[in-house]
Design an enzyme around this catalytic site. Structure first.
Site, PDB file in Angstrom:
ATOM      1  N   THR A   1       0.842  -1.067   0.078  1.00 39.18           N
ATOM      2  CA  THR A   1      -0.101   0.133  -0.044  1.00 39.18           C
ATOM      3  C   THR A   1       0.688   1.329  -0.027  1.00 39.18           C
ATOM      4  O   THR A   1       0.374   2.150  -0.768  1.00 39.18           O
ATOM      5  CB  THR A   1      -0.982  -0.037   1.262  1.00 39.18           C
ATOM      6  OG1 THR A   1      -1.834  -1.200   0.961  1.00 39.18           O
ATOM      7  CG2 THR A   1      -1.681   1.180   1.098  1.00 39.18           C
TER       8      THR A   1
ATOM      9  N   HIS B   1       1.793   2.000  -3.360  1.00 39.78           N
ATOM     10  CA  HIS B   1       0.823   2.773  -4.358  1.00 39.78           C
ATOM     11  C   HIS B   1       0.862   4.122  -3.818  1.00 39.78           C
ATOM     12  O   HIS B   1       0.662   5.226  -4.669  1.00 39.78           O
ATOM     13  CB  HIS B   1      -0.386   2.171  -3.942  1.00 39.78           C
ATOM     14  CG  HIS B   1      -0.365   0.591  -4.571  1.00 39.78           C
ATOM     15  ND1 HIS B   1       0.093   0.432  -5.701  1.00 39.78           N
ATOM     16  CD2 HIS B   1      -0.751  -0.547  -4.117  1.00 39.78           C
ATOM     17  CE1 HIS B   1      -0.193  -0.973  -6.113  1.00 39.78           C
ATOM     18  NE2 HIS B   1      -0.502  -1.450  -5.088  1.00 39.78           N
TER      19      HIS B   1
END
Length: 346
Positions: free
Chosen positions: A43, A46
């Site tokens: 995550t 990203h």
């Protein structure tokens, strides 16, 4: 506190700035944690490349952290000096979803390191009720794995714990490897893994996979061979690619479950054969984060050596080199996790 602390601020996609800022002042019901280690999550990558939560920038990311409580606010109920990990998921505690134990659906949910500043800093301010005391006998590098392990625990619990079920895991990166280890703990058999990287395929086998398939064209044949032609009971997509979700869907037996774990790009769509879904009773289940009790389960499993953490704790960088750590991730497939060292002397 009036002293300063270092914080790695992601000011825009792909650009960190090392900032010297005041240590946060805590309020009643909060604690200040001095960070020892903080891991880089998928995550985080990203967020780093701007494909997720770009509207939150500038931000201090980092949600896989461990450390020591150095200050407790009034009414916190947390002792100063303890080693700790933190449940990063902060719901309102009052809404329909929080009351049902589904806080990830709370309209007011905030995640530390994703919505608010996190662990890529010397200190982080957190709500006291999210702090979980950790044993002094477990190292901070292993403790920093509690949050990602909680994520796979959450998936296992949500998908139903059943021994000897056939499981397909697509992707054997960091979280895929943890899924393998978690499913082995639940008694899954066989565990079939799809992974194209030779380095990660070897690590998947060492983690307990019964078969690792590197050629996507062979995957369904291997699934049929190992399940007497039925298909798998559970498929876990841990990459976040639409084509791989579709492949996982086809690999299911009638009545099978697809656990949607990998984060696809926003707006991605999955083609579903509705008639087949009805007649064969397929199910699709989303699973995100590892809130609440999953963190406690994960901490216990790690502290009792139920996960092999070797490939998750070897790669380390200092906060000064956090940009290099992010930029070189794809060049280091055998490093299943990269951790930023904030203070190894805690």
């Amino acid at each position: 506190m009036t002293q300063k602390m270092r914080a790695a601020v992601l000011v825009e996609p792909r650009r960190f700035e090392l900032d010297l800022r005041p240590v946060p002042d805590i309020q009643p019901g909060e604690v200040l944690l001095e960070v020892a280690r903080c891991g880089i999550c998928g995550t985080d990558t990203h967020i780093y490349d701007g494909s997720f939560m770009a509207h939150r920038l500038p931000l201090v990311p980092g949600h896989e952290f461990s450390g020591r409580v150095v200050q407790s606010g009034a009414k916190s109920g947390v002792a100063e000096g303890i080693a700790a990990v933190v449940d990063i998921n902060h719901g309102c505690g009052r809404c329909y979803y929080c009351r049902r134990g589904q806080l990830m659906n709370c309209p007011s949910i905030k995640q530390i390191g994703i919505d608010v500043d996190g662990g890529f800093a010397d200190y982080v301010r957190v709500p006291a009720h999210l702090v979980i005391q950790a044993p002094e006998t477990t190292s901070f590098d292993v403790l920093a794995l509690t949050e990602p392990v909680a994520c796979v625990v959450h998936t296992a619990v949500r998908s139903g714990l059943e021994p000897a079920r056939a499981v397909l895991i697509i992707g054997a990166g960091p979280i895929g490897n943890l899924h393998i280890q978690m499913q082995r703990l639940t008694g899954a058999a066989p565990i079939i893994v799809a992974e194209t990287s030779s380095e990660r395929a070897k690590l998947a086998k060492a983690a307990g996979a019964d078969a690792v398939v590197s050629d996507p064209k062979r995957l369904l044949d291997v699934v049929r061979e190992m399940t007497d032609g039925r298909g798998v009971d559970l498929a876990i997509e841990s990459v976040g690619a639409t084509a791989l979700y579709e492949l996982a869907q086809v690999a299911l037996r009638p009545g099978g479950h697809l656990a949607a774990f990998g984060l696809p790009p926003e707006g991605s769509e999955l083609k579903v054969d509705l008639l087949s879904t009805v007649l064969r009773e397929y199910s699709l289940m989303g699973s995100v984060a590892g809130p609440g009790q999953a963190m406690h389960y994960a901490l216990s499993l790690l502290c009792h050596g139920r996960f092999d953490t070797t490939a998750f704790t070897a790669a380390t960088y200092t906060l000064d080199d956090i940009g290099t750590a992010f930029e070189t991730l794809s060049d280091r497939p055998s490093d299943l996790k990269t951790q930023i060292i904030l203070n190894d002397a805690l």
